[in-house]
Design a protein around this motif. Structure first.
Motif, PDB file in Angstrom:
ATOM      1  N   ASP A 107       0.862  -1.194   0.000  1.00 18.61           N
ATOM      2  CA  ASP A 107       0.000   0.000   0.000  1.00 18.61           C
ATOM      3  C   ASP A 107       0.895   1.239   0.000  1.00 18.61           C
ATOM      4  O   ASP A 107       1.063   1.920   1.013  1.00 18.61           O
ATOM      5  CB  ASP A 107      -0.908  -0.004   1.231  1.00 18.61           C
ATOM      6  N   PRO A 108       1.507   1.573  -1.151  1.00 17.30           N
ATOM      7  CA  PRO A 108       2.474   2.685  -1.192  1.00 17.30           C
ATOM      8  C   PRO A 108       1.859   4.038  -0.852  1.00 17.30           C
ATOM      9  O   PRO A 108       2.504   4.876  -0.231  1.00 17.30           O
ATOM     10  CB  PRO A 108       2.980   2.651  -2.637  1.00 17.30           C
ATOM     11  N   ALA A 109       0.605   4.269  -1.239  1.00 15.75           N
ATOM     12  CA  ALA A 109      -0.025   5.570  -0.980  1.00 15.75           C
ATOM     13  C   ALA A 109      -0.173   5.813   0.519  1.00 15.75           C
ATOM     14  O   ALA A 109       0.157   6.886   1.026  1.00 15.75           O
ATOM     15  CB  ALA A 109      -1.381   5.656  -1.674  1.00 15.75           C
ATOM     16  N   GLU A 110      -0.672   4.795   1.249  1.00 22.03           N
ATOM     17  CA  GLU A 110      -0.867   4.951   2.684  1.00 22.03           C
ATOM     18  C   GLU A 110       0.472   5.042   3.411  1.00 22.03           C
ATOM     19  O   GLU A 110       0.636   5.828   4.353  1.00 22.03           O
ATOM     20  CB  GLU A 110      -1.683   3.778   3.223  1.00 22.03           C
ATOM     21  N   ASP A 111       1.450   4.226   2.986  1.00 23.47           N
ATOM     22  CA  ASP A 111       2.777   4.308   3.598  1.00 23.47           C
ATOM     23  C   ASP A 111       3.373   5.695   3.418  1.00 23.47           C
ATOM     24  O   ASP A 111       3.932   6.280   4.355  1.00 23.47           O
ATOM     25  CB  ASP A 111       3.703   3.261   2.969  1.00 23.47           C
TER      26      ASP A 111
END
Length: 702
Positions: free
Chosen positions: A571-575
């Motif tokens: 989940d790159p966006a949330e990270d």
């Protein structure tokens, strides 16, 4: 005989019984004075006298008191300040010491040094700087009146510096007076301090602690130096990456006297006018609001209240003009910059070199419009003047501001208020306390307590050295000591690093605590609410619930420490969002904050690249869309437009190579994730965006 400016004799107390802080600060203080005089190029003379040496070496014992033994050593002969003299001073203060010696004898030796110097040279003024710890060491005062009278008659400026001096308001005269710190003291120490205070009335001596002495003796103003990295744009084709460095000025010979206006003098607004000799007096309804720009009246424009377009930072070319057509009187701005190419930019260096050569050959100057940054977005008119070229130096320009470049004289202001009920007494008091906590003056309730500054000021900016000049002088000192320390262990120990910036910008802890406490009280009385658009007014309850839930989750999130420090593939966006909010936005230092953002921006770019490279196996469009959206959004917040535009252009090439037409159309184009600009309304940015989204159909097929 040479006409010198000043003859300074520094007397230092090096007795073992003297306060160690006093001895260290006095050596550092005299060294700073030496460096200041070396770099300023003044024709001053300086000498030193040590009190508390094991041996005695001075002219007084030779011909005035031949049988005396006063444990005082003077330095050879007076000299002009040089780097070699600074090295010699460091060695001189390390003479063998003892606890014998009296401060009045040291004053007599200093007077003799001045007398010998004035026999050979002519000085505008003579000064003795006396560093002494008025502790309980025995001193005889039989010759006190004679010595002090001699100092007064010769009109020598006597400055006494001790670490125990403080200031307190005098209710009779209204001026601060000098006192010594309270504490447990012996009779001898009280006697020593009493005779020191008598110097003020007997010979007009000045008593300072180190903090106040630095402000009064150097008399410098606090300025924050920096390097301005920007662009010089000429037309639509030429862009030179430049760095602007503030000039160091030696000294100013302009002296202004503050004058007050007469009590009956008033400034009034003139409403009458004359047309062809006829007096015209308009009605109040016919008057319009406006302001003066220099000597030109400008009417008030309602559109000024609207948010104007933000200009891109940098220097924008306006035109060339003959250098001799600009009178020197026009150069009346606030700053003076030295313009060179940015480090490592060879292309810009070549362009700037050619530009400077052309301006020198044609005797031209360049008129430009300067926009400092997105935050300070007020255009100012400046002139760039070419500097003489040297074979071993890069080409450079001098940037000066023009008179009236930002002088607005408003006649009237619009009312700065909104329809709101009157503030309560508690709210007004909270605002007053916040203002008082940020004020640089001391609390009136504490004005009767002793303080370390002559004027009641907790943060005396005038006492801070110009950090840029101070760093230059310290770098030069370090270079000199480095050369001398090859065979001398004494100087090798002096090469420890000095953290100038941290010390210079440190805010007093008491002031910071008071400001935080007052700000917290204001926030509690003026709760800020999230601005809800009118379109959402029908869902007030729902929006408030979402806002409160979001605030609660954010509070819970901020109270925890992240268990990761890298953008992952799941989940790159949330990270990326959590890393920015937790590890970046809370950083106070702007430079450190930008560096951390670039670190996480590099990580999310690498993650998106990896997902695109595996597109032939499986393409998660939704995950990519979220990652691209949040990264592009934060690029606006951190002014990282250029990095994003270069990267998204490479992404476009990858999409074309992998034939991802659906992803291009549904994500990049529909969600407008292409190029980003400061101003999206300008013609240049519109054309660039249109060109980015144009892709030939035969190059992009699924």
């Amino acid at each position: 005989m040479a006409a010198n400016k000043e003859f300074l004799v520094a007397v230092l107390d090096i007795r073992p019984s003297a306060n160690e802080d006093l001895k260290l600060k006095s050596v550092k203080y005299v060294a700073d004075i030496l460096k200041n005089k070396i770099c300023a190029g003044k024709k001053d003379f300086i000498s030193f006298v040590l009190l508390g040496t094991e041996k005695t070496s001075n002219d007084v014992n030779t011909h005035i008191f031949p049988d005396g033994y006063n444990n005082i050593t003077q330095y050879q002969n007076p000299q002009c300040p040089t780097w070699q003299l600074l090295l010699n001073f460091y060695k001189f203060v390390n003479e063998d010491v003892c606890d014998e010696g009296e401060w009045l004898d040291a004053l007599v030796v200093a007077m003799e040094v001045l007398k010998r110097g004035e026999e050979c040279f002519k000085f505008q003024r003579s000064r003795i700087m006396f560093f002494y710890d008025f502790n309980d060491a025995p001193n005889a005062y039989d010759m006190y009146d004679v010595i002090v009278q001699n100092v007064a008659q010769t009109e020598v400026e006597l400055v006494v510096i001790s670490q125990n001096i403080q200031y307190v308001d005098n209710p009779v005269s209204g001026l601060p007076k000098v006192i010594f710190r309270d504490g447990k003291k012996s009779k001898q120490q009280l006697k020593n301090e009493d005779y020191a205070l008598q110097l003020i009335t007997n010979c007009s001596a000045k008593l300072y602690n180190f903090e106040e002495a630095k402000r009064c003796i150097f008399k410098v103003t606090n300025k924050r130096p920096w390097v301005w990295n920007s662009k010089l744009t000429i037309g639509s084709e030429i862009a030179i990456k430049i760095s602007g460095v503030i000039y160091m000025k030696d000294e100013s010979n302009i002296k202004l006297k503050k004058c007050w206006g007469q009590v009956d003098e008033l400034v009034t607004r003139e409403v009458k006018s004359f047309v062809r000799g006829t007096e015209i007096e308009p009605m109040p309804s016919e008057l319009i609001e406006g302001y003066m720009l220099g000597s030109t009246p400008v009417p008030y424009d309602e559109s000024l209240k609207e948010d104007n377009e933000r200009h891109a930072p940098g220097l924008k070319f306006v035109g060339f003009m003959k250098r001799d057509s600009i009178p020197e009187e026009y150069f009346c701005g606030d700053s003076l910059y030295w313009i060179v190419h940015q480090k490592g930019m060879n292309a810009s260096a070549q362009k700037l070199d050619a530009l400077v050569r052309a301006m020198i050959n044609t005797k031209m100057a360049m008129l430009c419009c300067k926009i400092y940054s997105l935050g300070f977005n007020t255009p100012k008119m400046v002139v760039l003047l070419p500097n003489k070229l040297h074979p071993d130096r890069p080409a450079s320009l001098t940037m000066v501001e023009i008179a009236y470049h930002s002088q607005y004289q408003y006649f009237q202001f619009q009312r700065l208020r909104t329809p709101k009920t009157e503030c309560t007494t508690e709210e007004i008091d909270a605002i007053d306390n916040l203002i008082d906590s940020m004020d640089l003056t001391i609390n009136p309730k504490l004005s009767h307590d002793p303080r370390d500054t002559y004027l009641p000021d907790l943060l005396p900016f005038e006492s801070l050295s110009h950090i840029y000049e101070q760093n230059v002088m310290d770098v030069l000192e370090r270079k000199i000591i480095s050369n001398a320390s090859e065979d001398d262990e004494q100087f090798a120990e002096m090469l420890d690093d000095k953290n100038f910036v941290e010390i210079f910008w440190k805010v007093p802890e008491l002031r910071e605590a008071n400001a935080k406490r007052a700000a917290k009280n204001v926030k509690s009385l003026f709760p800020l609410e999230i601005n809800i658009p009118k379109t959402q007014s029908t869902e007030k309850g729902k929006v408030k619930t979402e806002v409160s839930d979001s605030a609660a989750s954010t509070t819970s999130e901020n109270s925890e420490t992240l268990s990761f420090d890298k953008v992952g593939i799941e989940d790159p966006a949330e990270d990326f969002r959590q890393l920015i909010h937790k590890n970046v936005l809370k950083v106070q230092n702007r430079t450190e904050r930008d560096v951390k953002f670039q670190l996480y921006a590099q990580q999310i770019r690498e993650t998106i690249w990896k997902m695109l490279s595996e597109a032939r196996k499986s393409l998660d469009s939704e995950k990519l869309e979220k990652a691209l959206t949040i990264y592009r959004k934060h690029c606006y917040e951190f002014n990282s437009f250029d990095e994003y535009n270069k990267w998204i252009t490479e992404v476009k090439k990858t999409i074309i190579e992998n034939n991802l037409q659906a992803f291009w159309q549904d994500v990049i184009v529909e969600k407008d994730l292409g190029l980003c600009f400061v101003s999206t309304d300008s013609l240049k940015s519109k054309r660039a965006r249109e060109a980015f989204y144009e892709v030939p159909y035969d190059e992009l097929t699924d």
